[in-house]
Design a protein around this motif. Structure first.
Motif, PDB file in Angstrom:
ATOM      1  N   ARG A 102       1.301   5.608  -0.382  1.00 50.37           N
ATOM      2  CA  ARG A 102       0.946   6.884  -0.429  1.00 50.37           C
ATOM      3  C   ARG A 102       1.387   7.589  -1.218  1.00 50.37           C
ATOM      4  O   ARG A 102       2.640   7.875  -1.273  1.00 50.37           O
ATOM      5  N   GLU A 117      -4.959   9.118  -2.952  1.00 52.39           N
ATOM      6  CA  GLU A 117      -3.651   9.237  -2.566  1.00 52.39           C
ATOM      7  C   GLU A 117      -3.003   7.664  -2.148  1.00 52.39           C
ATOM      8  O   GLU A 117      -2.069   7.341  -2.408  1.00 52.39           O
ATOM      9  N   CYS A 118      -3.928   6.963  -1.737  1.00 49.44           N
ATOM     10  CA  CYS A 118      -3.709   5.523  -1.463  1.00 49.44           C
ATOM     11  C   CYS A 118      -4.011   4.477  -2.481  1.00 49.44           C
ATOM     12  O   CYS A 118      -5.136   4.550  -2.837  1.00 49.44           O
ATOM     13  N   HIS A 153      -2.728   9.454  -7.027  1.00 51.56           N
ATOM     14  CA  HIS A 153      -2.425   8.602  -8.206  1.00 51.56           C
ATOM     15  C   HIS A 153      -3.187   8.591  -9.602  1.00 51.56           C
ATOM     16  O   HIS A 153      -2.652   7.910 -10.399  1.00 51.56           O
ATOM     17  N   ARG A 205       5.290   4.049   2.328  1.00 50.18           N
ATOM     18  CA  ARG A 205       4.770   2.865   2.324  1.00 50.18           C
ATOM     19  C   ARG A 205       4.191   2.297   3.359  1.00 50.18           C
ATOM     20  O   ARG A 205       4.517   2.227   4.499  1.00 50.18           O
ATOM     21  N   GLU A 206       3.010   2.022   3.282  1.00 47.91           N
ATOM     22  CA  GLU A 206       2.039   1.721   4.882  1.00 47.91           C
ATOM     23  C   GLU A 206       1.530   0.179   5.208  1.00 47.91           C
ATOM     24  O   GLU A 206       1.388  -0.010   6.251  1.00 47.91           O
ATOM     25  N   ARG A 207       1.956  -0.474   4.067  1.00 44.50           N
ATOM     26  CA  ARG A 207       1.740  -2.150   4.417  1.00 44.50           C
ATOM     27  C   ARG A 207       2.211  -2.716   3.461  1.00 44.50           C
ATOM     28  O   ARG A 207       2.284  -2.423   2.277  1.00 44.50           O
ATOM     29  N   VAL A 244       0.751  -0.980   0.183  1.00 43.19           N
ATOM     30  CA  VAL A 244      -0.029   0.060   0.064  1.00 43.19           C
ATOM     31  C   VAL A 244       1.073   1.342  -0.146  1.00 43.19           C
ATOM     32  O   VAL A 244       1.798   1.357   0.880  1.00 43.19           O
ATOM     33  N   ASP A 281      -8.124   5.283  -1.812  1.00 44.64           N
ATOM     34  CA  ASP A 281      -8.411   6.813  -2.004  1.00 44.64           C
ATOM     35  C   ASP A 281      -7.603   7.571  -2.885  1.00 44.64           C
ATOM     36  O   ASP A 281      -7.005   7.021  -3.633  1.00 44.64           O
TER      37      ASP A 281
END
Length: 365
Positions: free
Chosen positions: A143, A177-178, A148, A215-217, A141, A175
């Motif tokens: 950001r 940006e994600c 994007h 990088r969230e995940r 995931v 969303d």
């Protein structure tokens, strides 16, 4: 345990959905969900098409859906297409939260053992009993600063370099940006070089002009693609007289490796079963899984041609051709409900693999 109690071993997708379905439709049954990890569902994002789930069973997944889109697209070197089928995703954080809210008895950080009426949903059995290819992936995931630009999922972007078999990138815009970016391979081997694939994800993001702020995940997976094998031996590998679900029961699509539609169907069948004794559950799940195996020989035939007849770098042609077919046919394929007319349509015309290699591969099965 008292009469009317059921223990479900494994709090992943299959086990969790069965526990949820029983809690909603059979409140007289005390269900205990046992998971060896610290959270239910692990670290996953599961997705499904609207057409994967019967309307009558939608209640089983609806509380878990994190994101929904009204369509999706595919991209190949010679073909791009937007399809109108609704698409949905479930993330494991929501899955864990909803199950803890709805289930009265959840035990984490425990292995658990079958006792009385139990359903074993603790992952795959002995995959050595099956002839397999692999679908493997690394997903992140990201950001993206400034956004994007995606408005719908891209289920396959196969315009990327073909590496280690059929490669494509899978995109879910959560969303503005994600975005979830998964680099996926239909490969002959299960080995997963996470660092190398992670670098390809970063290169893909850069090629889109995305400025990645965080990088969230990250998640990884290696799913079996079934070419053939011995279903009875697979079932026996984890015991003969216990009920099973999910990968443990061999309930996953032979071509995609995905198990969510099968998990929903089995949860629905168990919730509606008049007899929930240990013996009845073992019989129900065995018969359910065996029927699915017998009905899916066509998919294993296609997998044989994909993995044994198509050159790895040319496998994308098979999927590119498939995505030129009518949208309802594509939906039935992913749902594992391909009709006879669909099968004829899929095999008709000029094959995307050499005829001689395809015949040789099929004859060796």
């Amino acid at each position: 345990m008292s009469e009317g109690d059921i223990t479900i071993l494994g709090g992943g997708l299959a086990g969790g959905l069965i526990a949820f379905a029983l809690s909603q439709r059979r409140p007289e049954v005390r269900v205990t969900l046992v998971e060896r990890g610290a959270a239910l569902g692990g670290n996953h994002i599961w997705s499904f098409f609207d057409s994967d789930i019967a309307d009558a069973d939608r209640w089983i997944v609806e509380p878990f859906v994190s994101h929904r889109w009204d369509g999706y697209e595919v991209r190949f070197p010679g073909h791009r297409r937007v399809l109108s089928s609704g698409y949905n995703s479930i993330d494991s954080d929501r899955f864990d939260r909803v199950l803890r809210e709805r289930l009265p008895a959840v035990r984490l950080n425990e292995e658990g053992e079958p006792d009385g009426a139990a359903i074993d949903a603790r992952g795959a059995g002995d995959l050595g009993t099956l002839d397999l290819g692999w679908q493997k992936f690394v997903g992140r995931v990201l950001r993206v600063e400034g956004g994007h630009g995606l408005t719908r999922p891209v289920v396959m972007d196969a315009t990327v370099d073909q590496v280690d078999g059929y490669r494509f990138v899978y995109l879910l815009p959560f969303d503005r940006e994600c975005v979830f970016v998964e680099d996926t391979y239909y490969s002959d081997t299960p080995g997963l070089d996470v660092a190398a694939i992670g670098a390809r994800i970063e290169a893909y993001a850069a090629a889109q002009g995305w400025r990645v702020a965080a990088r969230e995940r990250e998640e990884t997976g290696v799913l079996p693609v079934v070419i053939g094998g011995d279903f009875d031996a697979y079932w026996r590998s984890t015991g003969k007289a216990i009920a099973k679900a999910g990968m443990r029961a061999g309930l996953f699509h032979p071509t995609t490796g995905y198990s969510l539609p099968d998990a929903v169907r089995l949860a629905s069948a168990i919730a509606a079963a008049p007899d929930l004794s240990a013996e009845a559950l073992a019989r129900l799940t065995r018969e359910h899984a065996e029927r699915a195996w017998q009905a899916r020989g066509f998919y294993r035939l296609l997998d044989t041609m994909l993995f044994r007849a198509a050159e790895p770098a040319q496998r994308y042609h098979v999927l590119e051709r498939f995505y030129r077919l009518p949208e309802p046919l594509i939906g039935r394929f992913y749902a594992g409900q391909t009709t006879l007319a669909d099968k004829v349509r899929i095999l008709a015309g000029k094959p995307p693999v050499p005829v001689g290699r395809a015949l040789a591969a099929v004859l060796k099965r």
